[in-house]
Design a protein around this motif. Sequence first.
Motif, short mmCIF file in Angstrom:
data_model
loop_
_atom_site.label_atom_id
_atom_site.label_comp_id
_atom_site.label_asym_id
_atom_site.label_seq_id
_atom_site.Cartn_x
_atom_site.Cartn_y
_atom_site.Cartn_z
N SER A 72 0.82 -1.29 0.02
CA SER A 72 -0.08 -0.06 -0.03
C SER A 72 0.81 1.21 -0.01
CB SER A 72 -0.99 0.01 1.40
OG SER A 72 -0.12 0.17 2.33
N GLY A 73 0.49 2.38 -0.41
CA GLY A 73 1.15 3.68 -0.47
C GLY A 73 1.54 4.01 -1.69
N GLY A 74 1.35 3.41 -2.61
CA GLY A 74 1.62 4.14 -3.81
C GLY A 74 0.84 5.42 -4.39
N GLY A 75 1.03 5.89 -5.52
CA GLY A 75 0.37 7.15 -5.83
C GLY A 75 0.95 8.05 -6.92
N LEU A 76 0.49 9.12 -7.02
CA LEU A 76 1.26 10.04 -7.88
C LEU A 76 1.69 11.06 -7.14
CD1 LEU A 76 1.61 11.49 -10.85
CD2 LEU A 76 -0.94 12.28 -10.35
N VAL A 77 2.86 11.70 -7.46
CA VAL A 77 3.64 12.71 -6.59
C VAL A 77 4.44 13.52 -7.45
CG1 VAL A 77 5.66 11.13 -6.01
CG2 VAL A 77 5.10 12.99 -4.41
N GLN A 78 4.51 14.83 -7.07
CA GLN A 78 5.45 15.50 -8.10
C GLN A 78 6.97 15.27 -7.74
OE1 GLN A 78 4.13 19.59 -7.27
NE2 GLN A 78 2.58 19.53 -8.58
N GLY A 121 10.42 15.80 -6.34
CA GLY A 121 10.86 16.22 -5.04
C GLY A 121 10.05 15.90 -3.87
N GLY A 122 9.02 15.18 -4.21
CA GLY A 122 7.79 14.86 -3.23
C GLY A 122 8.24 13.30 -2.30
N SER A 123 7.50 13.41 -1.65
CA SER A 123 7.84 12.10 -0.68
C SER A 123 6.81 11.12 -0.64
CB SER A 123 7.96 12.34 0.61
OG SER A 123 9.11 13.25 0.81
N LEU A 124 6.94 9.74 -0.61
CA LEU A 124 5.85 8.56 -0.50
C LEU A 124 6.48 7.76 0.51
CD1 LEU A 124 4.39 7.78 -4.00
CD2 LEU A 124 3.12 8.73 -2.26
N ARG A 125 5.22 6.97 1.18
CA ARG A 125 5.88 5.75 2.01
C ARG A 125 4.93 4.67 1.72
NH1 ARG A 125 8.42 5.49 6.91
NH2 ARG A 125 8.01 3.54 8.29
N LEU A 126 5.78 3.55 1.24
CA LEU A 126 5.03 2.36 0.89
C LEU A 126 5.01 1.47 2.10
CD1 LEU A 126 6.91 1.72 -2.63
CD2 LEU A 126 4.77 3.12 -1.98
N SER A 127 4.24 0.67 2.26
CA SER A 127 4.07 -0.52 3.18
C SER A 127 3.60 -1.92 2.72
CB SER A 127 3.18 -0.02 4.39
OG SER A 127 3.29 0.99 5.02
N CYS A 128 4.12 -2.83 3.30
CA CYS A 128 3.92 -4.10 2.90
C CYS A 128 3.71 -5.17 4.32
CB CYS A 128 5.13 -4.79 2.20
SG CYS A 128 4.70 -6.42 1.75
N ALA A 129 2.20 -5.60 4.21
CA ALA A 129 1.95 -6.21 5.31
C ALA A 129 2.10 -7.70 4.87
CB ALA A 129 0.71 -5.88 5.54
N ALA A 130 2.54 -8.58 5.73
CA ALA A 130 2.99 -9.97 5.20
C ALA A 130 1.94 -11.03 6.22
CB ALA A 130 4.14 -10.36 5.73
N VAL A 171 6.92 -4.31 6.57
CA VAL A 171 8.16 -3.63 6.02
C VAL A 171 7.71 -2.42 5.26
CG1 VAL A 171 8.12 -4.98 3.93
CG2 VAL A 171 10.39 -3.91 4.66
N SER A 172 8.54 -1.31 5.51
CA SER A 172 8.19 -0.03 4.62
C SER A 172 9.40 0.69 3.88
CB SER A 172 7.85 0.90 5.86
OG SER A 172 6.69 0.53 6.51
N LEU A 173 8.96 1.43 2.91
CA LEU A 173 9.93 2.04 2.17
C LEU A 173 9.45 3.68 2.39
CD1 LEU A 173 12.50 1.60 0.35
CD2 LEU A 173 10.86 1.69 -1.46
N GLN A 174 10.52 4.52 2.85
CA GLN A 174 10.25 5.96 2.86
C GLN A 174 11.21 6.43 1.62
OE1 GLN A 174 8.32 7.81 4.89
NE2 GLN A 174 9.10 9.27 3.21
N MET A 175 10.42 7.19 0.81
CA MET A 175 10.96 7.50 -0.19
C MET A 175 10.92 9.11 -0.21
SD MET A 175 9.34 4.68 -3.10
CE MET A 175 7.87 5.51 -3.14
N ASN A 176 11.96 9.74 -0.42
CA ASN A 176 12.09 11.13 -0.35
C ASN A 176 12.87 11.63 -1.61
OD1 ASN A 176 10.99 11.28 2.16
ND2 ASN A 176 13.09 11.17 3.18
N SER A 177 12.56 13.13 -1.99
CA SER A 177 13.26 13.57 -3.02
C SER A 177 13.23 12.67 -4.29
CB SER A 177 14.75 13.86 -2.80
OG SER A 177 15.04 14.30 -1.67
#
Length: 120
Positions: A7-13, A15-24, A78-84
């Motif tokens: 979960s957590g995907g989407g459209l971002v400009q 330089g923006g940020s998103l956080r993905l998560s995965c539940a097992a 498990v999460s993935l914080q994505m910046n810049s």
Amino acid sequence: QVQLVESGGGLVQPGGSLRLSCAASNALFSIYSMGWYRQAPGKQRELVAGITSGGTTNYADSVKGRFTISRDNGKKTVSLQMNSLKTEDTAVYLCNMRGDSNWKAPAGYWGQGTQVTVSS
């Protein structure tokens, strides 16, 4: 049967940020290595980031300093914080659970993937 739900995907400009998560669903989550791969149209699947059961992390050179992988064994996530974020980060991001840390060889269990689109 292991299930991985991203979960957590989407459209971002850019330089923006998103956080993905995965539940097992696997009760033995803590003993597995977990990773995030991505696949862009016309390109091979590639490792983005991985984390072993002991917490050792591994990142693709292209995301070092921008992305951070983490895990919560109690929540089996498990999460993935994505910046810049950059336009070249656009891809389907897939969660991976595996018994080893040979990240160059896609193996183990996979989620369905979540789309990340970086665009202005």
